[in-house]
Structures are given as structure tokens and as C-alpha cells.
Design a protein around this motif. Structure first.
Motif, short mmCIF file in Angstrom:
data_model
loop_
_atom_site.label_atom_id
_atom_site.label_comp_id
_atom_site.label_asym_id
_atom_site.label_seq_id
_atom_site.Cartn_x
_atom_site.Cartn_y
_atom_site.Cartn_z
N ALA A 79 -3.70 -3.67 -11.48
CA ALA A 79 -3.34 -4.46 -10.30
C ALA A 79 -3.88 -5.97 -10.21
O ALA A 79 -3.33 -7.04 -9.92
CB ALA A 79 -4.04 -3.57 -8.94
N PHE A 80 -5.14 -5.89 -10.87
CA PHE A 80 -5.73 -7.28 -11.10
C PHE A 80 -5.17 -8.28 -11.93
O PHE A 80 -4.71 -9.29 -11.44
CB PHE A 80 -7.24 -7.03 -11.60
CG PHE A 80 -8.16 -7.00 -10.62
CD1 PHE A 80 -8.64 -8.07 -9.67
CD2 PHE A 80 -8.92 -5.56 -10.52
CE1 PHE A 80 -9.62 -7.60 -8.72
CE2 PHE A 80 -10.09 -5.61 -9.83
CZ PHE A 80 -10.37 -6.56 -8.70
N VAL A 90 -5.14 -4.98 -4.89
CA VAL A 90 -5.69 -6.17 -5.10
C VAL A 90 -4.88 -7.45 -3.94
O VAL A 90 -3.78 -7.44 -4.13
CB VAL A 90 -5.58 -6.96 -6.53
CG1 VAL A 90 -6.12 -8.14 -6.77
CG2 VAL A 90 -6.43 -5.88 -7.48
N HIS A 129 -4.32 1.96 -10.79
CA HIS A 129 -5.65 1.67 -11.23
C HIS A 129 -6.00 0.46 -10.95
O HIS A 129 -4.98 -0.59 -11.10
CB HIS A 129 -5.88 2.14 -12.65
CG HIS A 129 -5.41 3.52 -12.96
ND1 HIS A 129 -6.20 4.63 -12.60
CD2 HIS A 129 -4.60 4.33 -13.44
CE1 HIS A 129 -5.82 5.93 -12.79
NE2 HIS A 129 -4.62 5.47 -13.54
N ARG A 130 -7.20 -0.17 -10.85
CA ARG A 130 -7.73 -1.51 -10.84
C ARG A 130 -7.04 -2.44 -11.64
O ARG A 130 -6.84 -3.73 -11.46
CB ARG A 130 -9.08 -1.50 -10.08
CG ARG A 130 -9.73 -1.41 -11.42
CD ARG A 130 -11.41 -1.46 -10.96
NE ARG A 130 -12.40 -1.01 -12.05
CZ ARG A 130 -12.56 0.16 -12.36
NH1 ARG A 130 -11.98 1.31 -11.74
NH2 ARG A 130 -13.35 0.57 -13.40
N SER A 163 0.92 -1.16 0.09
CA SER A 163 0.04 0.17 0.09
C SER A 163 0.67 1.23 0.20
O SER A 163 1.90 1.24 0.51
CB SER A 163 -0.94 0.23 1.26
OG SER A 163 -1.66 -1.06 1.26
N HIS A 212 -0.90 4.69 -4.86
CA HIS A 212 -1.98 3.57 -5.33
C HIS A 212 -3.32 3.81 -5.21
O HIS A 212 -3.73 3.82 -4.01
CB HIS A 212 -1.35 2.24 -4.95
CG HIS A 212 0.12 2.14 -5.13
ND1 HIS A 212 0.76 1.84 -6.43
CD2 HIS A 212 1.32 2.06 -4.22
CE1 HIS A 212 1.95 1.86 -6.37
NE2 HIS A 212 2.28 1.75 -5.27
N ALA A 268 -5.55 1.27 -6.04
CA ALA A 268 -5.80 0.11 -6.02
C ALA A 268 -4.78 -0.71 -5.61
O ALA A 268 -3.54 -1.08 -5.90
CB ALA A 268 -6.30 -0.34 -7.38
#
Length: 142
Positions: A109-110, A36, A105-106, A28, A32, A34
Motif C-alpha cells: 500500500a505504501f 495508506v 499488507h502495508r 477501503s 484490505h 492496510a
């Protein structure tokens, strides 16, 4: 071209119960948007059979392999990554793996977290022994 320092990564094999907050905190940061977090949980079935418990056994160099997976995903994506894999006797509901990636962005990260988890599963020498309700056991990943 200047040398870019390697991103620090958390990569650990643990015989102790896993705390997702430790992995989350390792990636974290203020830039950031996002994080995951993947939690691999011991389930009560596999292949149509009822599972009562699992044992995870690691090669002595497993943590080095885990470190390599994390470092390579971090280097390829430029994102912070972390993973802790549990070994020893686990009960249904216990966490076997906690991995995380943070990104602005998500979507990225995914993608990076999915890649990290797949690499860990295929490259880190950790073997699982499943104990079934009928008393039979089976090794996975040998």
C-alpha cells in the motif's frame, strides 16, 4: 486468457475543500489490512521564502489525466486507488491533494501510494501559483 475487469477508481478535480474520508471510503474494504492515505497540505514556506497562499489551476483535461494515473496504478498493482486534487485559491493548512491505496499488507500500500502521488505530480496538468509574504508570486509546474 480471460479479460479482467478494470478496477473502479475515484479520480476527481475539485474546487471544494477536500474530505479525506471520501477518498478513504473509495478504497477501503474487508480484504484490505492496510489503507495508506496521503494528504498534501499547503505549507507556509517554500525555498526559504514565507508563503501566504496558493492558487491551483488545472488544464481542462486534468481530470482525464488524473483518471489515467489512478487507473494505471490500479491495473499495475491490482489494488484500489483514489485521488482528489483541489483547484482554486487555497490557504495555509488547506488540503491540495488527497490520495489513497488499500492493500492486504502495508508495504504494498505504501509503495503504490507513493507511486500514485509521484505520477500525479508529474503527469497531471495542474499548475501552482505561490504567493509569498513579500507580495511576489511564482508559478510552479508550468
Amino acid at each position: 486468457m480471460t479479460d479482467v475487469p478494470a478496477l473502479e477508481v475515484l479520480a476527481r478535480i475539485s474546487a471544494e475543500p477536500l474530505d479525506p474520508a471520501v477518498v478513504d471510503a473509495a478504497v477501503s474494504g474487508r480484504k484490505h489490512g492496510a489503507v495508506v492515505l496521503f494528504s498534501g497540505v499547503v505549507r507556509d514556506h517554500d525555498g526559504g521564502q514565507a508563503v501566504s497562499a496558493l492558487e491551483y489551476h488545472a488544464h481542462p483535461d486534468a481530470e482525464r489525466f488524473l483518471q489515467t494515473c489512478c487507473a494505471e496504478v490500479a491495473a499495475a498493482t491490482g489494488l484500489p486507488v483514489a485521488a482528489i486534487h483541489r483547484v482554486g485559491d487555497l490557504a495555509i493548512g488547506d488540503l491540495a491533494l488527497v490520495a489513497a491505496v488499500a492493500a492486504p499488507h502495508r508495504a504494498e500500500a505504501f509503495r503504490a501510494c507513493a507511486e500514485l502521488v509521484e505520477r500525479i505530480k508529474h503527469e497531471v496538468p495542474i499548475w501552482k501559483r505561490q504567493h509569498f509574504d513579500d507580495g511576489v508570486s511564482e508559478w510552479v509546474g508550468l
